[in-house]
Write a protein that holds these residues in place. Structure first.
Motif, PDB file in Angstrom:
ATOM      1  N   ASP A  19     -11.096   1.323 -14.933  1.00  0.00           N
ATOM      2  CA  ASP A  19     -11.991   2.197 -14.176  1.00  0.00           C
ATOM      3  C   ASP A  19     -12.974   1.429 -13.305  1.00  0.00           C
ATOM      4  O   ASP A  19     -13.856   2.039 -12.692  1.00  0.00           O
ATOM      5  CB  ASP A  19     -12.781   3.100 -15.142  1.00  0.00           C
ATOM      6  N   ALA A  20     -12.856   0.121 -13.254  1.00  0.00           N
ATOM      7  CA  ALA A  20     -13.815  -0.680 -12.489  1.00  0.00           C
ATOM      8  C   ALA A  20     -13.107  -1.849 -11.818  1.00  0.00           C
ATOM      9  O   ALA A  20     -12.025  -2.263 -12.230  1.00  0.00           O
ATOM     10  CB  ALA A  20     -14.926  -1.191 -13.405  1.00  0.00           C
ATOM     11  N   ASP A  45     -14.004 -11.778 -16.122  1.00  0.00           N
ATOM     12  CA  ASP A  45     -14.679 -12.361 -17.282  1.00  0.00           C
ATOM     13  C   ASP A  45     -14.826 -11.310 -18.380  1.00  0.00           C
ATOM     14  O   ASP A  45     -14.137 -10.286 -18.378  1.00  0.00           O
ATOM     15  CB  ASP A  45     -16.033 -12.972 -16.878  1.00  0.00           C
ATOM     16  N   HIS A  46     -15.751 -11.520 -19.287  1.00  0.00           N
ATOM     17  CA  HIS A  46     -15.941 -10.656 -20.456  1.00  0.00           C
ATOM     18  C   HIS A  46     -16.139  -9.186 -20.069  1.00  0.00           C
ATOM     19  O   HIS A  46     -15.726  -8.278 -20.813  1.00  0.00           O
ATOM     20  CB  HIS A  46     -17.177 -11.109 -21.247  1.00  0.00           C
ATOM     21  N   ARG A  47     -16.772  -8.948 -18.945  1.00  0.00           N
ATOM     22  CA  ARG A  47     -17.136  -7.586 -18.554  1.00  0.00           C
ATOM     23  C   ARG A  47     -15.938  -6.684 -18.295  1.00  0.00           C
ATOM     24  O   ARG A  47     -16.078  -5.455 -18.228  1.00  0.00           O
ATOM     25  CB  ARG A  47     -18.034  -7.640 -17.312  1.00  0.00           C
ATOM     26  N   ASP A  48     -14.754  -7.263 -18.196  1.00  0.00           N
ATOM     27  CA  ASP A  48     -13.539  -6.466 -17.988  1.00  0.00           C
ATOM     28  C   ASP A  48     -13.027  -5.830 -19.279  1.00  0.00           C
ATOM     29  O   ASP A  48     -12.107  -5.011 -19.233  1.00  0.00           O
ATOM     30  CB  ASP A  48     -12.423  -7.341 -17.400  1.00  0.00           C
ATOM     31  N   TYR A  49     -13.629  -6.185 -20.419  1.00  0.00           N
ATOM     32  CA  TYR A  49     -13.070  -5.774 -21.710  1.00  0.00           C
ATOM     33  C   TYR A  49     -14.139  -5.045 -22.516  1.00  0.00           C
ATOM     34  O   TYR A  49     -15.065  -5.663 -23.055  1.00  0.00           O
ATOM     35  CB  TYR A  49     -12.530  -7.000 -22.454  1.00  0.00           C
ATOM     36  N   ILE A  50     -14.005  -3.747 -22.596  1.00  0.00           N
ATOM     37  CA  ILE A  50     -15.070  -2.903 -23.149  1.00  0.00           C
ATOM     38  C   ILE A  50     -14.597  -2.074 -24.341  1.00  0.00           C
ATOM     39  O   ILE A  50     -15.320  -1.189 -24.795  1.00  0.00           O
ATOM     40  CB  ILE A  50     -15.624  -1.961 -22.063  1.00  0.00           C
ATOM     41  N   ARG A  51     -13.422  -2.363 -24.875  1.00  0.00           N
ATOM     42  CA  ARG A  51     -12.872  -1.538 -25.959  1.00  0.00           C
ATOM     43  C   ARG A  51     -12.620  -2.367 -27.216  1.00  0.00           C
ATOM     44  O   ARG A  51     -12.272  -3.541 -27.141  1.00  0.00           O
ATOM     45  CB  ARG A  51     -11.560  -0.876 -25.509  1.00  0.00           C
ATOM     46  N   TYR A  52     -12.786  -1.697 -28.364  1.00  0.00           N
ATOM     47  CA  TYR A  52     -12.476  -2.305 -29.653  1.00  0.00           C
ATOM     48  C   TYR A  52     -11.743  -1.299 -30.525  1.00  0.00           C
ATOM     49  O   TYR A  52     -11.800  -0.083 -30.284  1.00  0.00           O
ATOM     50  CB  TYR A  52     -13.739  -2.815 -30.344  1.00  0.00           C
ATOM     51  N   LEU A  53     -11.041  -1.787 -31.522  1.00  0.00           N
ATOM     52  CA  LEU A  53     -10.263  -0.923 -32.392  1.00  0.00           C
ATOM     53  C   LEU A  53     -11.172  -0.077 -33.276  1.00  0.00           C
ATOM     54  O   LEU A  53     -12.179  -0.558 -33.808  1.00  0.00           O
ATOM     55  CB  LEU A  53      -9.334  -1.752 -33.266  1.00  0.00           C
ATOM     56  N   VAL A  58     -14.469   2.962 -26.724  1.00  0.00           N
ATOM     57  CA  VAL A  58     -15.206   2.347 -25.616  1.00  0.00           C
ATOM     58  C   VAL A  58     -16.589   1.956 -26.134  1.00  0.00           C
ATOM     59  O   VAL A  58     -17.314   2.786 -26.703  1.00  0.00           O
ATOM     60  CB  VAL A  58     -15.318   3.302 -24.423  1.00  0.00           C
ATOM     61  N   ASP A  59     -16.952   0.718 -25.953  1.00  0.00           N
ATOM     62  CA  ASP A  59     -18.218   0.190 -26.461  1.00  0.00           C
ATOM     63  C   ASP A  59     -19.347   0.565 -25.497  1.00  0.00           C
ATOM     64  O   ASP A  59     -19.705  -0.187 -24.590  1.00  0.00           O
ATOM     65  CB  ASP A  59     -18.114  -1.327 -26.613  1.00  0.00           C
ATOM     66  N   GLN A  60     -19.927   1.731 -25.728  1.00  0.00           N
ATOM     67  CA  GLN A  60     -20.960   2.227 -24.827  1.00  0.00           C
ATOM     68  C   GLN A  60     -22.222   1.376 -24.886  1.00  0.00           C
ATOM     69  O   GLN A  60     -22.915   1.225 -23.878  1.00  0.00           O
ATOM     70  CB  GLN A  60     -21.292   3.688 -25.173  1.00  0.00           C
ATOM     71  N   ASP A  61     -22.533   0.826 -26.058  1.00  0.00           N
ATOM     72  CA  ASP A  61     -23.708  -0.038 -26.156  1.00  0.00           C
ATOM     73  C   ASP A  61     -23.554  -1.278 -25.281  1.00  0.00           C
ATOM     74  O   ASP A  61     -24.516  -1.728 -24.642  1.00  0.00           O
ATOM     75  CB  ASP A  61     -23.934  -0.461 -27.610  1.00  0.00           C
ATOM     76  N   TYR A  62     -22.338  -1.836 -25.254  1.00  0.00           N
ATOM     77  CA  TYR A  62     -22.093  -3.002 -24.405  1.00  0.00           C
ATOM     78  C   TYR A  62     -22.218  -2.626 -22.935  1.00  0.00           C
ATOM     79  O   TYR A  62     -22.843  -3.357 -22.150  1.00  0.00           O
ATOM     80  CB  TYR A  62     -20.703  -3.571 -24.712  1.00  0.00           C
ATOM     81  N   ILE A  63     -21.667  -1.485 -22.559  1.00  0.00           N
ATOM     82  CA  ILE A  63     -21.769  -1.031 -21.169  1.00  0.00           C
ATOM     83  C   ILE A  63     -23.229  -0.857 -20.772  1.00  0.00           C
ATOM     84  O   ILE A  63     -23.657  -1.289 -19.689  1.00  0.00           O
ATOM     85  CB  ILE A  63     -20.988   0.282 -20.987  1.00  0.00           C
ATOM     86  N   GLU A  64     -24.024  -0.277 -21.661  1.00  0.00           N
ATOM     87  CA  GLU A  64     -25.440  -0.074 -21.364  1.00  0.00           C
ATOM     88  C   GLU A  64     -26.175  -1.411 -21.275  1.00  0.00           C
ATOM     89  O   GLU A  64     -27.045  -1.601 -20.408  1.00  0.00           O
ATOM     90  CB  GLU A  64     -26.072   0.812 -22.437  1.00  0.00           C
ATOM     91  N   THR A  65     -25.830  -2.342 -22.136  1.00  0.00           N
ATOM     92  CA  THR A  65     -26.443  -3.672 -22.073  1.00  0.00           C
ATOM     93  C   THR A  65     -26.142  -4.344 -20.744  1.00  0.00           C
ATOM     94  O   THR A  65     -27.026  -4.959 -20.126  1.00  0.00           O
ATOM     95  CB  THR A  65     -25.937  -4.549 -23.236  1.00  0.00           C
TER      96      THR A  65
END
Length: 339
Positions: A237-238, A243-251, A328-335
């Motif tokens: 979606d972006a 780098d790290h910012r491309d990966y926002i999901r965890y199991l 989707v790791d919303q806390d990471y996105i907000e950070t």
């Protein structure tokens, strides 16, 4: 190799290297001499399973090299390097050891910790990278607002695990363990705090808090944390960052998403850290006081499977299986928005 590094530490000189398996008697009988002047030096050793610190006491300031003479007739000479403890005094220090990781990954690792935690100093041990120069690493880190950068050339053999030892087969990774003692004793001893995170790891704390502030407030000056694996599934979606910012999901399954090896943050001003029997390791600190570690609520690190050269295993190819739920790791996105 007997020692990886030799440097000033107050009135003393410290030698840091692997434990002397098979050489204990030879080193015990060896003579240590300061050059110039052929000054006989008294020594004491502090060893663990994976590292040894040798302390040479009250070495005159004009001694520029140490000669080690074995009874067999072999001699070795080490130049005495300066201490950088004063240069990193009061710093919020981040450190790692790395080889040939993408400069874009190194840049985001430095940028994130600078913006989120206030990191202002980096000690970077380069394990013989071939893709770029030490100066390029330093420039990449400094460009992210890091005011104090030390790139320590560390091109020696990393060390393979010992499959015959079940409890700790990684004890043979002498080089990385030794780098941590060099980081602490040569650079970080007077820093405001030290954070141990690799290039594929980003420390996380509750909003409006810094890992350095938390470790200074902790009872014994030591925070340990487990991790959360971020899956190698790009965010479609972006526009890619690379780098790290491309990966926002965890199991969703915590038994699969938890990265169990612990990382740590340390306040080196605590009196127990001064003891040369204390040895930092990758996932713990040897000979720390009992009950000294804490894990404040909400403190962990994100461990990015995609930020990897696959030097140890094919981590970037371990995609989630069909049907495994992702969050989707919303806390990471907000950070990231705030950073």
């Amino acid at each position: 190799m007997l020692y990886y590094d030799c440097f000033r530490s107050g009135p003393d000189v410290l030698l840091i290297g692997p434990p002397p398996y098979g050489l204990v008697s030879a080193l015990h009988k060896a003579t240590m001499t300061g050059l110039p002047g052929n000054i006989s030096l008294a020594s004491s050793s502090y060893r663990s399973e994976s590292v040894m610190i040798t302390r040479l006491v009250d070495v005159p300031s004009d001694v520029a090299a140490i000669r080690i003479a074995l009874k067999s007739g072999e001699t070795f000479t080490l130049n005495v390097q300066p201490s950088s403890v004063a240069e990193f005094s009061g710093a919020r220090l981040l450190f790692t050891m790395s080889k040939d990781n993408e400069l874009a990954w190194i840049s985001e690792w430095a940028r994130y910790h600078s913006r989120v935690h206030g990191t202002d100093a980096v000690v970077f041990f380069d394990n013989g990278s071939q893709r770029y120069t030490l100066a390029e690493i330093a420039a990449t880190i400094a460009a992210q607002g890091i005011s104090r950068v030390a790139i320590h050339s560390w091109p020696y053999i990393y060390g393979a695990p010992d499959p015959a030892v079940r409890l700790n087969p990684f004890y043979t990774q002498f080089l990385q363990v030794a780098s941590m003692s060099v980081m602490l004793r040569r650079y970080g001893l007077n820093s405001a705090g030290i954070l141990n995170c690799d290039i594929d790891e980003l420390a996380a704390t509750p909003r409006d808090s810094s890992i350095y502030d938390l470790v200074q407030k902790s009872p014994q000056g030591l925070i340990v944390m487990q991790g959360r694996y971020m899956e190698p599934v790009p965010n479609s979606d972006a526009v890619p960052f690379g780098d790290h910012r491309d990966y926002i999901r965890y199991l969703a399954d915590p038994t699969l998403s938890t990265s169990r090896p612990k990382k740590w943050a340390l306040d080196p001003s605590r009196h127990w850290v001064q003891n040369l029997k204390v040895h930092p390791y990758m996932h713990w600190i040897e000979n720390r006081p009992f009950f000294s570690k804490t894990t404040p609520e909400g403190v962990f690190y994100r461990h990015f499977r995609a930020i990897n050269t696959n030097w140890k295993d094919r981590r970037t190819e371990n995609l989630p299986e069909t049907g495994q739920a992702l969050i989707v790791d919303q806390d990471y996105i907000e950070t990231l928005r705030r950073a």
